[in-house]
Design an enzyme around this catalytic site. Structure first.
Site, PDB file in Angstrom:
ATOM      1  N   ASP A 189      29.055 -29.895   2.152  1.00  0.00           N
ATOM      2  CA  ASP A 189      30.455 -29.114   1.619  1.00  0.00           C
ATOM      3  C   ASP A 189      31.385 -28.923   3.088  1.00  0.00           C
ATOM      4  O   ASP A 189      30.861 -28.761   4.094  1.00  0.00           O
ATOM      5  CB  ASP A 189      30.321 -28.082   0.590  1.00  0.00           C
ATOM      6  CG  ASP A 189      31.717 -28.233  -0.239  1.00  0.00           C
ATOM      7  OD1 ASP A 189      32.740 -28.338   0.173  1.00  0.00           O
ATOM      8  OD2 ASP A 189      31.538 -28.376  -1.522  1.00  0.00           O
ATOM      9  N   HIS A 266      36.042 -32.681   0.117  1.00  0.00           N
ATOM     10  CA  HIS A 266      34.921 -31.466   0.676  1.00  0.00           C
ATOM     11  C   HIS A 266      34.065 -32.303   1.633  1.00  0.00           C
ATOM     12  O   HIS A 266      32.969 -31.611   1.755  1.00  0.00           O
ATOM     13  CB  HIS A 266      33.962 -31.230  -0.734  1.00  0.00           C
ATOM     14  CG  HIS A 266      34.686 -30.437  -1.774  1.00  0.00           C
ATOM     15  ND1 HIS A 266      34.803 -28.971  -1.602  1.00  0.00           N
ATOM     16  CD2 HIS A 266      35.478 -30.838  -2.752  1.00  0.00           C
ATOM     17  CE1 HIS A 266      35.443 -28.737  -2.656  1.00  0.00           C
ATOM     18  NE2 HIS A 266      35.759 -29.672  -3.379  1.00  0.00           N
ATOM     19  N   ASP A 321      34.640 -34.655  -6.418  1.00  0.00           N
ATOM     20  CA  ASP A 321      35.588 -33.665  -7.065  1.00  0.00           C
ATOM     21  C   ASP A 321      36.675 -33.445  -5.911  1.00  0.00           C
ATOM     22  O   ASP A 321      36.607 -33.259  -5.013  1.00  0.00           O
ATOM     23  CB  ASP A 321      34.913 -32.324  -7.615  1.00  0.00           C
ATOM     24  CG  ASP A 321      34.335 -31.678  -6.502  1.00  0.00           C
ATOM     25  OD1 ASP A 321      33.598 -32.316  -5.794  1.00  0.00           O
ATOM     26  OD2 ASP A 321      34.510 -30.356  -6.537  1.00  0.00           O
ATOM     27  N   GLU A 322      37.714 -32.908  -6.520  1.00  0.00           N
ATOM     28  CA  GLU A 322      38.975 -32.198  -5.969  1.00  0.00           C
ATOM     29  C   GLU A 322      39.302 -32.882  -4.588  1.00  0.00           C
ATOM     30  O   GLU A 322      39.618 -32.235  -3.429  1.00  0.00           O
ATOM     31  CB  GLU A 322      38.452 -30.736  -5.379  1.00  0.00           C
ATOM     32  CG  GLU A 322      38.300 -29.920  -6.589  1.00  0.00           C
ATOM     33  CD  GLU A 322      37.915 -28.633  -6.293  1.00  0.00           C
ATOM     34  OE1 GLU A 322      38.495 -27.560  -7.052  1.00  0.00           O
ATOM     35  OE2 GLU A 322      37.107 -28.174  -5.644  1.00  0.00           O
ATOM     36  N   ASP A 415      29.048 -17.914 -10.563  1.00  0.00           N
ATOM     37  CA  ASP A 415      29.711 -17.278  -9.221  1.00  0.00           C
ATOM     38  C   ASP A 415      30.818 -16.422  -9.891  1.00  0.00           C
ATOM     39  O   ASP A 415      31.328 -15.645  -9.163  1.00  0.00           O
ATOM     40  CB  ASP A 415      30.237 -18.079  -8.397  1.00  0.00           C
ATOM     41  CG  ASP A 415      30.987 -19.267  -8.712  1.00  0.00           C
ATOM     42  OD1 ASP A 415      30.709 -19.826  -9.888  1.00  0.00           O
ATOM     43  OD2 ASP A 415      32.161 -19.236  -8.412  1.00  0.00           O
ATOM     44  N   TRP A 463      28.361 -21.234  -7.062  1.00  0.00           N
ATOM     45  CA  TRP A 463      28.963 -21.497  -5.886  1.00  0.00           C
ATOM     46  C   TRP A 463      29.252 -20.287  -4.953  1.00  0.00           C
ATOM     47  O   TRP A 463      29.272 -19.003  -5.580  1.00  0.00           O
ATOM     48  CB  TRP A 463      30.496 -21.823  -6.182  1.00  0.00           C
ATOM     49  CG  TRP A 463      30.578 -23.046  -7.065  1.00  0.00           C
ATOM     50  CD1 TRP A 463      30.785 -23.101  -8.414  1.00  0.00           C
ATOM     51  CD2 TRP A 463      30.325 -24.316  -6.537  1.00  0.00           C
ATOM     52  NE1 TRP A 463      30.667 -24.394  -8.893  1.00  0.00           N
ATOM     53  CE2 TRP A 463      30.560 -25.139  -7.810  1.00  0.00           C
ATOM     54  CE3 TRP A 463      30.170 -25.114  -5.408  1.00  0.00           C
ATOM     55  CZ2 TRP A 463      30.531 -26.560  -7.729  1.00  0.00           C
ATOM     56  CZ3 TRP A 463      30.152 -26.301  -5.291  1.00  0.00           C
ATOM     57  CH2 TRP A 463      30.119 -27.192  -6.583  1.00  0.00           C
TER      58      TRP A 463
END
Length: 752
Positions: A189, A266, A321-322, A415, A463
């Site tokens: 990441d 990421h 993702d994202e 988290d 996370w």
């Protein structure tokens, strides 16, 4: 990571009583079995627990390798031995028992285990070990058991905070106790690359290191990476030998490790080490790789070759993702790729990459999992979806005939805060208490069997943005992952919150004794409200995660003492009360007092009109908190914007007008707001209260400003509004002005 829903909790102490007297007790085990018939009688464990097993040699070798870690010290005896085995394990591949299921019978003289596979036998031993925790006696019982779902996982982010192999194996030990069978290892990441890859040394010499252990402090260094040998370098990575050691440790505990290699977003650590893979050709300009560059695919294929060589998992997680599409829009290579492939937009460009990577992984005999964003632009043919943005992505994938793993933020993000954020260390997002996690149903009956069969199971995600230490990691993981183990294993008919409350307190004591650092459950009183609109009253009930415990309360604003009124049953509020309640362990107070004003107010059930901007209502669909009438339903929210009672506004302000139906005197107009800075939820900068008798001409009653001190707090809840001498009004306009394009949350506009 992102935002979404959650309530309160109920959890308590269960004394582990396997005594031979009295009525049968519920089994003190998690997850609870599918079927059990338990008597009040017990059998003593022998001083040396002997066992025999008909396992194939390879499975037998694995069991013997695991036994030093087994909570019950056991000694194998073969058929030639004169010792009579106390435990007999019989594995029959042709059995009708499910692959992970088992039958366990404990009688006065012995224990019998029947299973179809070594995995089923292993889980039977985990059950037996839980039942034997008092070290002397077992309940005489018959258990027939199998999991509800085949996938029961823990996700561990080692990019944002590096956890060494010993820590990872320590968690494997404990999740195996609760029959969890997957570790989703988030190896890459933007905060650091954690896997050694031949041919790409900069990933671990440079992109695995930074000058700040805490992610919040990394901003002081502009989120730049550093060389491995630089003074103050923080980070780490796993060698092939490290990974193989973890994999073997997991295999002996019947846990499959699923690696994740993030793409196309990421990936800022990749682009810092190899900037030619970015759209700009420069480091620190993007977190998304250049899809128009063939070298990007060469890089990921090389990485995946190494991952596939080391990891035996059928699944490889590829993230997805994202990803921001901003750089792809401006990149000539990406735009040329879109033109060449006939792609309509950047969403389809991302789907092109996911599909191409999937084909490559499929050619190696493996399949991919991706976060639910891989649905955008079209789903790759054989992909499995991991649904985190609520449940919709997973359900959509299942309806398309794709397998899905449910891990919605609202229930499964470990988290997030697990208690009142004002009492807890800094965390991400809302409050997801253990009751909310335990209440989750990954495949409700409303989906139907044809859709539900594609729901593989459930996973808890950790996370590590706000996990500064190894101990804090365990504090966030436990006990909520234990609740998820029962979600994934136990049939709905055997899930009972009150029973779980007793059992989870017992488990917390056990894992603390084993050297783990769990959250020991809330020391705060929690509330639940039911509104009786016909009788114009609110029924208020009090609960606690700890049990047995006393709840004492007052309604005059005074602090409760050990002689204050003892809560026994829900009570009725017809107007307003100021409740103060606290937990007491006999005469000793715990935690802090709950202060809660409860009002059956004049606005309940009245018409509310939202000012619209751009032709849509302001409250977001996922944070609608009861919809257009939710701010006048009498229900106050808890400490989480995901509990279904808080209404979210972004990017607009809250601007609503309430019609009381007739002119009436009012003296108080307030609404509660929250600030939790980590997910960008802020207090309003200013609240204005206006009134009118005709709905046309409004007069400003007053305004309430957020102070600089309040604006700088990480977590704060407070009422904003107006209180004064009674004035006549029919229409009340409540305007909360944030001044930022961030989230604004409120739970109820109270008018008295």
């Amino acid at each position: 990571m992102k935002l979404l829903k959650s309530p309160l909790i109920i959890v308590s102490i269960a004394a582990l009583m396997l005594a031979a007297c009295g009525t049968p007790k519920e089994l003190s085990m998690i997850p609870y079995p599918q079927f059990e018939k338990t008597t009040s009688k017990t059998v003593k464990l022998p001083s040396i627990v002997t066992f025999t097993a008909n396992l194939p040699k390879a499975d037998m070798d694995d069991l013997l390798a695991y036994l030093p870690s087994c909570p019950i010290p056991m000694k194998f005896v073969d058929n030639k031995s004169t010792d009579r085995p106390f435990i007999s394990i019989n594995v029959t591949p042709e059995s009708s028992i499910s692959e992970e299921g088992y039958n366990l019978a404990i009688n006065k003289k012995s224990v019998s285990i029947e299973a179809k596979s070594a995995t089923g036998a292993f889980y039977a031993l985990q059950t037996l070990a839980q039942l034997a925790r008092n070290g002397k006696e077992l309940p005489i019982t018959t258990i027939k058991d199998e999991p509800r779902f085949p996938y029961r996982g823990l996700h561990l982010d080692v990019s944002r905070h590096f956890f060494n192999k010993e820590y990872v194996m320590k968690q494997l030990d404990l999740i195996a106790t609760y029959k969890m069978n997957r570790l989703h290892w988030h190896l890459t990441d933007g905060a650091g690359w954690r896997l050694e890859i031949p041919g790409y040394p900069r990933l671990t010499e440079f992109a695995a290191w930074r000058k700040a252990a805490n992610l919040q402090d990394w901003g002081k260094y502009d989120h730049h990476y550093c060389e491995k040998n630089e003074e103050g370098a923080y980070g780490g990575y796993y060698t092939e030998a490290d990974v193989r050691e973890v994999l073997e440790y997991a295999r002996l505990r019947h846990i499959t490790v699923i690696p994740e290699i993030e793409m196309p977003g990421h990936s800022s650590e990749v682009l810092a080490a190899y900037p030619q893979l970015s759209c700009t050709g420069e480091p620190y300009t993007s977190g998304e790789v250049c899809i128009g560059n063939e070298e990007t695919f060469k890089f990921f294929e090389d990485v995946l070759d190494e991952v596939i060589r080391i990891f035996p998992s059928h699944y490889i997680h590829i993230g997805g993702d994202e990803a921001s599409r901003r750089h792809w829009k401006a990149c000539p290579k990406c735009q040329q790729r879109m033109k060449d492939e006939g792609l309509k937009n950047e969403s389809e460009l991302q789907s092109y990459m996911i599909s191409r990577i999937e084909k490559y992984i499929n050619s190696k005999g493996r399949d991919i999992i991706g976060w639910d964003e891989i649905l955008d632009g079209g789903l790759a043919p054989n992909a499995t979806v991991m649904s985190w943005r609520g449940t919709e992505g997973g359900i959509a994938a299942a309806r398309m005939g794709h397998y899905a793993i449910m891990t919605p933020e609202s229930h499964c993000y470990l988290d997030h805060y697990q208690d009142d954020p004002e009492t807890q260390p800094l965390a991400f997002g809302a409050c997801v208490p253990i009751e909310q996690t335990y209440s989750y149903n990954p495949a409700p009956d409303t989906l139907g069997t044809e859709v539900s069969k594609y729901i593989l199971g459930v996973q808890g995600n950790v996370w590590a943005e706000y996990i500064p230490t190894y101990e804090h990691g365990e504090y966030m993981i436990y006990p909520r992952i234990i609740a998820l183990s029962e979600v994934g294993w136990t049939p709905l008919k055997n899930k009972h919150p009150e029973s779980f409350k007793r059992r989870i307190n017992n488990e917390i004591r056990y894992i603390k004794a084993k050297g783990y650092n769990p959250f020991t459950l809330s020391e705060l009183v929690q509330t639940n409200q039911t509104v009786d609109y016909a009788k114009k009253r609110i029924i208020l009930s009090l609960t606690s995660e700890k049990h047995p415990i006393d709840i004492r309360y007052t309604t005059d604003g005074s602090e409760p003492t050990s002689s204050s009124k003892l809560y026994k049953k829900p009570f009725i509020v017809k107007d307003s009360i100021l409740l103060t309640a606290r937990l007491f362990d006999k005469t000793t107070p715990l935690g802090k007092s709950l202060h809660l004003r409860t009002d059956y107010h004049k606005g309940i059930g009245k018409k509310i009109t939202y000012a619209s901007q751009g032709g849509y209502y302001q409250h977001k669909e996922v944070y609608k908190g009861g919809g257009d009438t939710g701010l006048l339903d009498g229900l106050r929210g808890g400490k989480s914007y995901m509990d279904g009672r808080w209404q979210g506004f972004c990017p607009n302000d809250l601007d609503a007008t309430i019609d009381l139906g007739k002119t009436t005197p009012i003296h108080r107009v307030v609404a509660n707001f929250m600030q939790i800075r980590t997910p960008q939820v802020f207090l309003p900068a200013k609240v204005e209260v206006w009134i009118s008798t005709d709905g046309k001409d409004f007069t400003l009653l007053g305004s309430d400003n957020c102070s600089e001190e309040e604006a700088n707090k990480d977590v704060i809840f407070r009422d904003f509004g107006w209180i004064g001498a009674p004035v006549p009004a029919r229409y009340v306009r409540f305007h909360a002005i944030q001044g930022k394009k961030q989230f604004l949350f409120t739970d109820e506009i109270v008018i008295q």
